[in-house]
Write an enzyme that holds these catalytic residues in place. Structure first.
Site, mmCIF file in Angstrom:
data_model
loop_
_atom_site.group_PDB
_atom_site.id
_atom_site.type_symbol
_atom_site.label_atom_id
_atom_site.label_comp_id
_atom_site.label_asym_id
_atom_site.label_seq_id
_atom_site.Cartn_x
_atom_site.Cartn_y
_atom_site.Cartn_z
ATOM 1 N N GLU A 1 0.828 -1.198 0.000
ATOM 2 C CA GLU A 1 0.000 0.000 0.000
ATOM 3 C C GLU A 1 0.869 1.258 0.000
ATOM 4 O O GLU A 1 1.776 1.388 0.823
ATOM 5 C CB GLU A 1 -0.897 -0.003 1.239
ATOM 6 C CG GLU A 1 -1.810 -1.219 1.322
ATOM 7 C CD GLU A 1 -2.356 -1.438 2.733
ATOM 8 O OE1 GLU A 1 -2.426 -0.453 3.500
ATOM 9 O OE2 GLU A 1 -2.707 -2.583 3.056
ATOM 10 N N HIS B 1 -1.333 0.021 16.403
ATOM 11 C CA HIS B 1 -0.249 0.448 15.518
ATOM 12 C C HIS B 1 1.097 0.480 16.240
ATOM 13 O O HIS B 1 2.024 1.133 15.780
ATOM 14 C CB HIS B 1 -0.532 1.845 14.955
ATOM 15 C CG HIS B 1 -1.752 1.938 14.115
ATOM 16 N ND1 HIS B 1 -3.011 1.917 14.641
ATOM 17 C CD2 HIS B 1 -1.900 2.056 12.766
ATOM 18 C CE1 HIS B 1 -3.904 2.024 13.661
ATOM 19 N NE2 HIS B 1 -3.252 2.106 12.513
ATOM 20 N N ALA C 1 3.618 -3.987 11.412
ATOM 21 C CA ALA C 1 3.572 -5.389 11.850
ATOM 22 C C ALA C 1 2.192 -5.756 12.363
ATOM 23 O O ALA C 1 1.769 -6.911 12.251
ATOM 24 C CB ALA C 1 4.621 -5.637 12.933
ATOM 25 N N ASP C 2 1.487 -4.784 12.928
ATOM 26 C CA ASP C 2 0.135 -5.026 13.423
ATOM 27 C C ASP C 2 -0.760 -5.583 12.308
ATOM 28 O O ASP C 2 -1.601 -6.452 12.535
ATOM 29 C CB ASP C 2 -0.475 -3.733 13.953
ATOM 30 C CG ASP C 2 0.486 -2.950 14.824
ATOM 31 O OD1 ASP C 2 0.296 -2.915 16.042
ATOM 32 O OD2 ASP C 2 1.449 -2.375 14.267
ATOM 33 N N PHE C 3 -0.581 -5.059 11.083
ATOM 34 C CA PHE C 3 -1.439 -5.452 9.969
ATOM 35 C C PHE C 3 -1.051 -6.808 9.386
ATOM 36 O O PHE C 3 -1.819 -7.397 8.620
ATOM 37 C CB PHE C 3 -1.397 -4.397 8.863
ATOM 38 C CG PHE C 3 -1.774 -3.011 9.319
ATOM 39 C CD1 PHE C 3 -2.546 -2.814 10.458
ATOM 40 C CD2 PHE C 3 -1.343 -1.899 8.622
ATOM 41 C CE1 PHE C 3 -2.894 -1.540 10.892
ATOM 42 C CE2 PHE C 3 -1.684 -0.620 9.036
ATOM 43 C CZ PHE C 3 -2.460 -0.438 10.173
ATOM 44 N N GLU D 1 -3.988 -6.985 3.072
ATOM 45 C CA GLU D 1 -2.730 -7.663 3.381
ATOM 46 C C GLU D 1 -2.732 -9.116 2.908
ATOM 47 O O GLU D 1 -1.701 -9.632 2.472
ATOM 48 C CB GLU D 1 -2.450 -7.596 4.887
ATOM 49 C CG GLU D 1 -2.016 -6.237 5.386
ATOM 50 C CD GLU D 1 -3.144 -5.222 5.460
ATOM 51 O OE1 GLU D 1 -4.331 -5.660 5.438
ATOM 52 O OE2 GLU D 1 -2.868 -4.011 5.532
#
Length: 337
Positions: A29, A129, A84-86, A60
């Protein structure tokens, strides 16, 4: 040598690898004209075109699926997951596909890809986040896990990750993007699985990775003012990790303290500590210890966020306790909530 930011060093590494190998491409993205959330891809789409620096929809799982398919066909994709959260939105693709395909197909194929996952807190970005979830990927057989702490390492390790024939989870720290340092633009890739001794000492080993490795250096300065000589090891690669360097340092100092930003409960520091304790049972001068964040969602409020942070003072006071128990009456240790 050139002075550049951590983000610029990663961008340079990707550019050099794309020039070196036409099979290297990137997708994610806002990696095109925007150049990534911190400029990690700035100018690359203009240089290489929209077919090699590919802007994707906000999905993702799609990003990872496309990258895996590309890797199976002989390409070397760099999949940008923004935070990394996503990456958890693509957990099935990472854990059940990328990590296992080589094994399940009896080594007939490989999955040479990089999964970029910026980790850690970043100035009030709150619980969704700010996570450091490296323990998930370290515990997944089939993945290589890398976490860089300096611009030079971000450059050399990303080059190595792109050339790896296995899927590499590449974890850059969000609060390091603007940090500057000298980078050898002609440097060869840094060997995956080799730790860096950032400071030599004889009283205690401070073991860490990513931004907390830099925090350990600051803690070592505080300890030096107390007469404690700390050796600081930056693990750099979490899996495979450099047992030889860590064990050699632990044997020399007789004391070890592991620090990381991820929660102490279930963190990778516990696994490291267990293996070190198994090897050095009865040989250490003090009990091996670990420091991590409390087991709470990272708050938005800065004063509350600071409770989750592992500071140089926390590391130094804990290390001082291990080196001089009688002289350390008040020690600040992050709680394991």
């Amino acid at each position: 040598m050139a002075e550049m930011t951590y983000a610029q060093a990663g961008c340079l590494a990707l550019r050099q690898e794309m020039e070196r190998d036409a099979n290297v491409w990137a997708l994610g993205e806002d990696v095109g004209p925007e150049g990534g959330v911190a400029g990690q891809y700035l100018g690359l789409q203009k240089r290489f075109g929209a077919s090699r620096i590919v802007d994707t929809p906000i999905s993702e799982s799609m990003i990872m699926s496309a990258a895996i398919g590309s890797a199976l066909l002989g390409m070397r994709p760099v999949a940008e997951l923004r935070y990394a959260d996503f990456a958890l939105c693509a957990a099935d693709e990472i854990i059940n596909q990328a990590a296992k395909i080589r094994y399940m197909l009896d080594g007939q194929v490989r999955v040479p890809m990089v999964i970029r996952q910026p980790i850690g807190m970043r100035w009030g970005m709150a619980a969704q986040h700010s996570q450091s979830n490296e323990n998930i990927w370290v515990g997944t057989p089939g993945l290589v896990v890398v976490a860089s702490a300096t611009p030079a390492d971000n450059h050399g390790l990303l080059k190595a990750a792109i050339r790896s024939d296995d899927p590499v989870v590449f974890m850059e720290h969000k609060e390091l993007w603007l940090e500057t340092g000298e980078v050898d633009e002609a440097a060869e890739p840094i060997e995956i699985g080799k730790a860096s001794v950032r400071r030599y000492g004889c009283d205690i080993t401070l073991l860490s990775w990513s931004k907390t490795a830099n925090t350990c250096l600051a803690a070592a300065d505080l300890l030096a003012m107390q007469g404690v000589s700390a050796e600081v090891i930056d693990l750099r690669t979490l899996w495979p990790w450099d047992r030889e360097t860590v064990f050699k340092s632990t044997q020399k100092t007789g004391r070890i303290l592991i620090a990381h930003e991820s929660p102490r409960v279930g963190g990778f520091g516990g696994e490291l500590l267990a293996e070190i304790a198994e090897v050095f049972w009865g040989q250490l001068k003090a009990q091996p210890m670990r420091i991590g964040s409390p087991r709470i969602p990272v708050p938005y409020s800065k004063p509350l966020e600071d409770i989750c942070r592992i500071s140089p003072e926390i590391i130094a006071s804990t290390a001082a306790l291990l080196c001089h128990p009688a002289a350390s009456s008040s020690v600040v240790i992050a709680p394991a909530l």
